[in-house]
Write a protein that holds these residues in place. Structure first.
Motif, PDB file in Angstrom:
ATOM      1  N   ASN A 131      -0.988   5.156  14.241  1.00  0.00           N
ATOM      2  CA  ASN A 131      -1.421   4.900  15.620  1.00  0.00           C
ATOM      3  C   ASN A 131      -1.219   3.424  15.920  1.00  0.00           C
ATOM      4  N   VAL A 132      -0.269   3.107  16.806  1.00  0.00           N
ATOM      5  CA  VAL A 132       0.003   1.723  17.201  1.00  0.00           C
ATOM      6  C   VAL A 132      -0.167   1.533  18.708  1.00  0.00           C
ATOM      7  N   ALA A 133      -0.926   2.429  19.357  1.00  0.00           N
ATOM      8  CA  ALA A 133      -1.164   2.294  20.789  1.00  0.00           C
ATOM      9  C   ALA A 133      -1.880   0.979  21.078  1.00  0.00           C
ATOM     10  N   GLY A 134      -1.568   0.384  22.227  1.00  0.00           N
ATOM     11  CA  GLY A 134      -2.257  -0.838  22.611  1.00  0.00           C
ATOM     12  C   GLY A 134      -1.774  -2.074  21.888  1.00  0.00           C
ATOM     13  N   ARG A 166       0.876   5.543  22.741  1.00  0.00           N
ATOM     14  CA  ARG A 166       0.164   5.510  24.015  1.00  0.00           C
ATOM     15  C   ARG A 166      -1.053   6.415  23.926  1.00  0.00           C
ATOM     16  N   ASP A 167      -2.179   5.920  24.435  1.00  0.00           N
ATOM     17  CA  ASP A 167      -3.418   6.694  24.426  1.00  0.00           C
ATOM     18  C   ASP A 167      -4.053   6.592  25.816  1.00  0.00           C
ATOM     19  N   PRO A 168      -3.744   7.535  26.707  1.00  0.00           N
ATOM     20  CA  PRO A 168      -4.245   7.450  28.078  1.00  0.00           C
ATOM     21  C   PRO A 168      -5.769   7.436  28.168  1.00  0.00           C
ATOM     22  N   LEU A 169      -6.442   8.178  27.310  1.00  0.00           N
ATOM     23  CA  LEU A 169      -7.898   8.240  27.371  1.00  0.00           C
ATOM     24  C   LEU A 169      -8.526   6.883  27.079  1.00  0.00           C
ATOM     25  N   ALA A 170      -7.939   6.151  26.117  1.00  0.00           N
ATOM     26  CA  ALA A 170      -8.448   4.824  25.772  1.00  0.00           C
ATOM     27  C   ALA A 170      -7.767   3.724  26.583  1.00  0.00           C
ATOM     28  N   ARG A 171      -6.833   4.126  27.469  1.00  0.00           N
ATOM     29  CA  ARG A 171      -6.078   3.179  28.294  1.00  0.00           C
ATOM     30  C   ARG A 171      -5.331   2.168  27.430  1.00  0.00           C
ATOM     31  N   LEU A 172      -4.687   2.671  26.406  1.00  0.00           N
ATOM     32  CA  LEU A 172      -3.899   1.837  25.503  1.00  0.00           C
ATOM     33  C   LEU A 172      -2.445   2.285  25.559  1.00  0.00           C
ATOM     34  N   SER A 173      -1.539   1.318  25.535  1.00  0.00           N
ATOM     35  CA  SER A 173      -0.120   1.639  25.585  1.00  0.00           C
ATOM     36  C   SER A 173       0.668   0.519  24.925  1.00  0.00           C
ATOM     37  N   LEU A 199       0.840  -1.203   0.000  1.00  0.00           N
ATOM     38  CA  LEU A 199       0.000   0.000   0.000  1.00  0.00           C
ATOM     39  C   LEU A 199       0.875   1.253   0.000  1.00  0.00           C
ATOM     40  N   ARG A 200       1.393   1.597  -1.151  1.00  0.00           N
ATOM     41  CA  ARG A 200       2.331   2.714  -1.264  1.00  0.00           C
ATOM     42  C   ARG A 200       1.654   4.080  -1.121  1.00  0.00           C
ATOM     43  N   GLN A 201       0.331   4.151  -1.284  1.00  0.00           N
ATOM     44  CA  GLN A 201      -0.380   5.425  -1.180  1.00  0.00           C
ATOM     45  C   GLN A 201      -0.923   5.685   0.224  1.00  0.00           C
ATOM     46  N   LEU A 202      -0.784   4.714   1.104  1.00  0.00           N
ATOM     47  CA  LEU A 202      -1.369   4.835   2.436  1.00  0.00           C
ATOM     48  C   LEU A 202      -0.761   6.007   3.204  1.00  0.00           C
ATOM     49  N   ALA A 203      -1.629   6.907   3.706  1.00  0.00           N
ATOM     50  CA  ALA A 203      -1.165   8.095   4.433  1.00  0.00           C
ATOM     51  C   ALA A 203      -1.514   8.041   5.903  1.00  0.00           C
ATOM     52  N   VAL A 204      -2.673   7.459   6.237  1.00  0.00           N
ATOM     53  CA  VAL A 204      -3.123   7.408   7.632  1.00  0.00           C
ATOM     54  C   VAL A 204      -3.472   5.971   7.985  1.00  0.00           C
ATOM     55  N   LEU A 205      -2.859   5.455   9.052  1.00  0.00           N
ATOM     56  CA  LEU A 205      -3.086   4.069   9.464  1.00  0.00           C
ATOM     57  C   LEU A 205      -3.306   4.007  10.971  1.00  0.00           C
ATOM     58  N   ASN A 206      -4.398   3.352  11.360  1.00  0.00           N
ATOM     59  CA  ASN A 206      -4.700   3.126  12.777  1.00  0.00           C
ATOM     60  C   ASN A 206      -4.758   1.623  13.023  1.00  0.00           C
ATOM     61  N   VAL A 207      -3.761   1.106  13.744  1.00  0.00           N
ATOM     62  CA  VAL A 207      -3.739  -0.312  14.111  1.00  0.00           C
ATOM     63  C   VAL A 207      -3.695  -0.449  15.631  1.00  0.00           C
ATOM     64  N   ALA A 208      -4.289   0.506  16.319  1.00  0.00           N
ATOM     65  CA  ALA A 208      -4.318   0.479  17.782  1.00  0.00           C
ATOM     66  C   ALA A 208      -5.096  -0.729  18.280  1.00  0.00           C
ATOM     67  N   ASN A 209      -4.714  -1.200  19.471  1.00  0.00           N
ATOM     68  CA  ASN A 209      -5.413  -2.279  20.155  1.00  0.00           C
ATOM     69  C   ASN A 209      -5.437  -3.566  19.328  1.00  0.00           C
ATOM     70  N   ASN A 210      -4.235  -4.023  18.956  1.00  0.00           N
ATOM     71  CA  ASN A 210      -4.061  -5.306  18.285  1.00  0.00           C
ATOM     72  C   ASN A 210      -2.997  -6.104  19.049  1.00  0.00           C
ATOM     73  N   ARG A 211      -2.304  -7.007  18.356  1.00  0.00           N
ATOM     74  CA  ARG A 211      -1.298  -7.855  19.011  1.00  0.00           C
ATOM     75  C   ARG A 211       0.044  -7.788  18.290  1.00  0.00           C
ATOM     76  N   LEU A 212       0.384  -6.623  17.812  1.00  0.00           N
ATOM     77  CA  LEU A 212       1.573  -6.459  16.975  1.00  0.00           C
ATOM     78  C   LEU A 212       2.850  -6.407  17.804  1.00  0.00           C
ATOM     79  N   ARG A 213       3.843  -7.176  17.368  1.00  0.00           N
ATOM     80  CA  ARG A 213       5.171  -7.153  17.978  1.00  0.00           C
ATOM     81  C   ARG A 213       6.202  -6.547  17.038  1.00  0.00           C
ATOM     82  N   GLY A 214       5.805  -6.237  15.822  1.00  0.00           N
ATOM     83  CA  GLY A 214       6.707  -5.649  14.841  1.00  0.00           C
ATOM     84  C   GLY A 214       5.925  -4.900  13.782  1.00  0.00           C
ATOM     85  N   LEU A 215       6.619  -3.956  13.116  1.00  0.00           N
ATOM     86  CA  LEU A 215       5.968  -3.111  12.118  1.00  0.00           C
ATOM     87  C   LEU A 215       6.709  -3.127  10.786  1.00  0.00           C
TER      88      LEU A 215
END
Length: 265
Positions: free
Chosen positions: A103-106, A130-137, A74-90
């Motif tokens: 966004n990779v919080a959580g 980190r997203d304190p409001l959503a309690r994600l880190s 996805l070479r055109q991708l500008a905004v990505l939200n993958v918060a609250n998953n199980r990612l150990r690498g990017l």
């Protein structure tokens, strides 16, 4: 015809399929999809998502993803939200050369070095770990100095966890402190410092006559701080106006027939 994408959903989770993408986007051709929201669907496999070559905005938050392999195309991708998953690498994101906001919080990122793969993304300016409001880190956020370590790896970042780290915006807090110190030169906490350590309260800002309680003093430092404060405030107003205009255009583009948009920004 798209043999890899027609596999049924795995027993332990959901797999992205062409049918899902078409129903979610309203587009028949996967290459034509520009914005996609796949939040909270229990996804464990991105399947054929890599075929959405024109994708610019993608929300995959709240799933069970452990890897992002298909996103490498996805070479055109500008905004990505993958918060609250199980990612150990990017690592696959290293190929997303137009990525601007991530966004990779959580997730399960344990050390700043796991972000090194993002070093070649020259357009990347916004990163949330980190997203304190959503309690994600992430585990790496347990270190008080993680922000500095991340900025050292990715010096092009302008905003980390919602706080501006470069540019005039990052100096706003310091400007406020400079103003306080100029108005109350004998106190680090303002006129209520006699209350003792830890007395960071709002009273000085709301007491009647607070702004008139000190005589006006000629100070080049104070004048410059006030000028920079006003410039920064004006910049915030302008950014707010631009954001509202962008949201209005996006809503119009997503709802050409006047229907309510299903995308939430």
């Amino acid at each position: 015809m798209e043999p890899d994408c027609e596999k049924p959903a795995e027993a332990e989770g959901v797999r992205v399929t062409p049918q899902m993408l078409r129903s979610r986007s309203g587009e028949f051709a996967l290459e034509s999809i520009l914005l996609l929201k796949l939040r909270g669907l229990g996804l464990v496999d991105l399947g054929c998502l890599g075929q959405c070559l024109g994708l610019e905005w993608l929300d995959l938050s709240g799933n069970a993803l452990a890897q992002l392999g298909p996103l490498a195309s996805l070479r055109q991708l500008a905004v990505l939200n993958v918060a609250n998953n199980r990612l150990r690498g990017l690592e696959p994101l290293a190929a997303c050369e137009n990525l601007q906001s991530l966004n990779v919080a959580g997730n399960l990122l344990a050390t700043p070095s796991q972000l090194q793969c993002l070093g070649g993304l020259r357009s990347l300016e916004h990163l949330r770990l980190r997203d304190p409001l959503a309690r994600l880190s992430n585990p790496l956020c347990a270190s008080p100095s993680y922000g500095a370590a991340v900025l050292e790896l990715l010096p092009g970042l302008k905003v980390i966890d919602g706080e501006r780290v470069t540019g005039r915006g990052s100096e706003l807090y310091q400007l406020c402190r400079d103003l306080d110190r100029s108005l109350w030169p004998n106190s680090s906490l303002g006129p209520s410092s006699s209350a003792g350590p830890g007395a960071h309260k709002a009273q000085p800002w709301v007491e009647p006559g607070y702004w008139e309680s000190q005589p006006v003093r000629s100070s080049s430092i104070l004048e410059e701080a006030c000028r920079q404060f006003q410039d920064t405030l004006q910049e915030c107003h302008e950014l707010d106006r631009q954001a509202r205009d962008s949201l209005a255009r996006a809503a119009q583009a997503l709802s050409p027939m006047g229907a309510a948009s299903s995308f939430v920004f």
